[in-house]
Design a protein around this motif. Structure first.
Motif, PDB file in Angstrom:
ATOM      1  N   UNK A   1       0.859  -1.185   0.000  1.00 27.83           N
ATOM      2  CA  UNK A   1       0.000   0.000   0.000  1.00 27.83           C
ATOM      3  C   UNK A   1       0.896   1.236   0.000  1.00 27.83           C
ATOM      4  N   UNK A   2       0.577   2.225  -0.852  1.00 26.10           N
ATOM      5  CA  UNK A   2       1.439   3.419  -0.927  1.00 26.10           C
ATOM      6  C   UNK A   2       0.762   4.717  -0.515  1.00 26.10           C
ATOM      7  N   UNK A   3      -0.542   4.695  -0.255  1.00 25.72           N
ATOM      8  CA  UNK A   3      -1.161   5.912   0.242  1.00 25.72           C
ATOM      9  C   UNK A   3      -2.478   6.250  -0.420  1.00 25.72           C
ATOM     10  N   UNK A   4      -3.009   7.397   0.001  1.00 24.45           N
ATOM     11  CA  UNK A   4      -4.307   7.870  -0.462  1.00 24.45           C
ATOM     12  C   UNK A   4      -4.165   9.249  -1.081  1.00 24.45           C
TER      13      UNK A   4
ATOM     14  N   UNK B   1      13.487   1.017  -3.384  1.00 24.30           N
ATOM     15  CA  UNK B   1      13.979   0.469  -2.116  1.00 24.30           C
ATOM     16  C   UNK B   1      13.883  -1.054  -2.096  1.00 24.30           C
ATOM     17  N   UNK B   2      12.774  -1.596  -2.558  1.00 24.43           N
ATOM     18  CA  UNK B   2      12.603  -3.051  -2.595  1.00 24.43           C
ATOM     19  C   UNK B   2      13.601  -3.697  -3.555  1.00 24.43           C
ATOM     20  N   UNK B   3      13.804  -3.058  -4.687  1.00 24.19           N
ATOM     21  CA  UNK B   3      14.734  -3.590  -5.678  1.00 24.19           C
ATOM     22  C   UNK B   3      16.167  -3.595  -5.141  1.00 24.19           C
ATOM     23  N   UNK B   4      16.572  -2.491  -4.483  1.00 25.06           N
ATOM     24  CA  UNK B   4      17.926  -2.397  -3.926  1.00 25.06           C
ATOM     25  C   UNK B   4      18.174  -3.429  -2.838  1.00 25.06           C
ATOM     26  N   UNK B   5      17.126  -3.788  -2.108  1.00 22.37           N
ATOM     27  CA  UNK B   5      17.282  -4.774  -1.033  1.00 22.37           C
ATOM     28  C   UNK B   5      16.917  -6.191  -1.492  1.00 22.37           C
ATOM     29  N   UNK B   6      16.848  -6.386  -2.811  1.00 21.05           N
ATOM     30  CA  UNK B   6      16.539  -7.688  -3.412  1.00 21.05           C
ATOM     31  C   UNK B   6      15.220  -8.282  -2.930  1.00 21.05           C
TER      32      UNK B   6
ATOM     33  N   UNK C   1      -4.146   3.787  -3.109  1.00 19.32           N
ATOM     34  CA  UNK C   1      -3.198   3.350  -4.137  1.00 19.32           C
ATOM     35  C   UNK C   1      -2.294   2.236  -3.636  1.00 19.32           C
ATOM     36  N   UNK C   2      -1.987   1.312  -4.539  1.00 16.65           N
ATOM     37  CA  UNK C   2      -1.122   0.176  -4.237  1.00 16.65           C
ATOM     38  C   UNK C   2      -0.012   0.072  -5.275  1.00 16.65           C
ATOM     39  N   UNK C   3       1.183  -0.235  -4.807  1.00 17.40           N
ATOM     40  CA  UNK C   3       2.265  -0.610  -5.711  1.00 17.40           C
ATOM     41  C   UNK C   3       1.982  -2.043  -6.123  1.00 17.40           C
ATOM     42  N   UNK C   4       1.998  -2.286  -7.436  1.00 19.27           N
ATOM     43  CA  UNK C   4       1.650  -3.600  -7.960  1.00 19.27           C
ATOM     44  C   UNK C   4       2.707  -4.079  -8.946  1.00 19.27           C
ATOM     45  N   UNK C   5       2.798  -5.394  -9.071  1.00 20.72           N
ATOM     46  CA  UNK C   5       3.771  -6.033  -9.954  1.00 20.72           C
ATOM     47  C   UNK C   5       3.026  -6.806 -11.039  1.00 20.72           C
ATOM     48  N   UNK C   6       3.491  -6.645 -12.267  1.00 16.21           N
ATOM     49  CA  UNK C   6       2.958  -7.393 -13.393  1.00 16.21           C
ATOM     50  C   UNK C   6       4.042  -8.370 -13.856  1.00 16.21           C
ATOM     51  N   UNK C   7       3.665  -9.336 -14.691  1.00 20.41           N
ATOM     52  CA  UNK C   7       4.678 -10.278 -15.169  1.00 20.41           C
ATOM     53  C   UNK C   7       4.866 -10.232 -16.686  1.00 20.41           C
ATOM     54  N   UNK C   8       4.345  -9.163 -17.316  1.00 18.92           N
ATOM     55  CA  UNK C   8       4.581  -8.985 -18.754  1.00 18.92           C
ATOM     56  C   UNK C   8       4.245  -7.549 -19.150  1.00 18.92           C
ATOM     57  N   UNK C   9       4.617  -7.195 -20.382  1.00 17.80           N
ATOM     58  CA  UNK C   9       4.295  -5.872 -20.920  1.00 17.80           C
ATOM     59  C   UNK C   9       2.902  -5.827 -21.556  1.00 17.80           C
TER      60      UNK C   9
ATOM     61  N   UNK D   1       2.786   8.349  -7.946  1.00 19.87           N
ATOM     62  CA  UNK D   1       3.811   7.673  -8.746  1.00 19.87           C
ATOM     63  C   UNK D   1       5.176   7.815  -8.092  1.00 19.87           C
ATOM     64  N   UNK D   2       5.525   9.020  -7.657  1.00 16.60           N
ATOM     65  CA  UNK D   2       6.823   9.233  -6.997  1.00 16.60           C
ATOM     66  C   UNK D   2       6.954   8.362  -5.756  1.00 16.60           C
ATOM     67  N   UNK D   3       5.911   8.348  -4.931  1.00 13.52           N
ATOM     68  CA  UNK D   3       5.932   7.561  -3.700  1.00 13.52           C
ATOM     69  C   UNK D   3       6.076   6.072  -4.002  1.00 13.52           C
ATOM     70  N   UNK D   4       5.275   5.579  -4.946  1.00 10.18           N
ATOM     71  CA  UNK D   4       5.312   4.154  -5.297  1.00 10.18           C
ATOM     72  C   UNK D   4       6.657   3.771  -5.896  1.00 10.18           C
TER      73      UNK D   4
END
Length: 150
Positions: free
Chosen positions: A65-68, A137-142, A86-94, A128-131
Motif C-alpha cells: 500500500x502506498x497511500x491515499x 527500495x525493494x529492488x535495492x534490497x533484493x 493506491x497500491x504498488x503492484x507487480x505485473x509479469x509482462x508488458x 507515482x513518486x511515492x510508489x
C-alpha cells in the motif's frame, strides 16, 4: 457533497510503469493510472486488482500500500469528494489492452520520467513518486520478486 472511494495501482514491470490514455468523444482527457470505484462488499485490495484488470487487461499482484489521494470534482447534480487508495503492484509482462468501454484508447508501460511527465493529474504524479521510491527500495534490497521483474 457526496463522498466516494476508489482504489488503483501503480503497476510496474521491469522498472516501467503502466499508464492509460483516455479520450472521450475525441476530446483529450489525458494519461492516468488505472483506478476505479469500490463495489459493495469488496475490500480495497480486491478493488485495486479488479480495476487494473478491467481497465488494462493486466493481471497484477499487490506488493505494498502506498497511500491515499483526495480530490474534489463537480457533477451537474453535486460536488464529489473522492478518496483513492493506491497500491504498488507487480505485473509479469508488458501486455496491456485498454478498456474501450471506459474510453481508454491506449495503454502501455513507460520509464518513470516519461510516465511522470505524461500523467495529467498532480496527485497521481505524487503517488507515482511515492510508489516508485518504494519500488527502488525493494529492488535495492533484493525484495522485488525475481530477476525477471528488473
Amino acid at each position: 457533497m457526496i463522498e466516494a472511494t476508489s482504489c488503483g495501482g501503480v503497476v510496474i514491470f521491469r522498472g516501467k510503469v503502466l499508464l492509460l490514455y483516455k479520450n472521450y468523444k475525441n476530446k483529450y482527457e489525458g494519461w492516468v493510472l488505472p483506478k476505479g470505484t469500490v463495489e459493495y462488499g469488496e475490500q480495497h485490495e480486491e478493488t485495486a486488482v479488479r480495476e487494473v484488470r478491467e481497465e488494462t487487461g493486466v493481471i497484477a499482484h499487490i506488493v505494498k500500500y502506498v497511500g491515499t489521494s483526495r480530490y474534489t470534482f463537480n457533477t451537474p447534480q453535486n460536488t464529489v469528494q473522492k478518496d483513492v487508495h493506491w497500491y504498488l503492484m507487480m505485473s509479469d509482462s508488458y501486455y496491456s489492452k485498454p478498456q474501450r468501454e471506459e474510453f481508454f484508447m491506449d495503454s502501455g508501460y513507460y520509464k518513470f520520467h516519461e510516465a511522470y511527465h505524461l500523467l495529467k493529474f498532480a496527485n497521481e504524479k505524487q503517488i507515482l513518486e511515492r510508489a516508485y521510491d518504494v519500488f527502488d527500495d525493494l529492488k535495492k534490497s533484493n525484495q522485488w520478486g525475481s530477476k525477471k521483474y528488473f
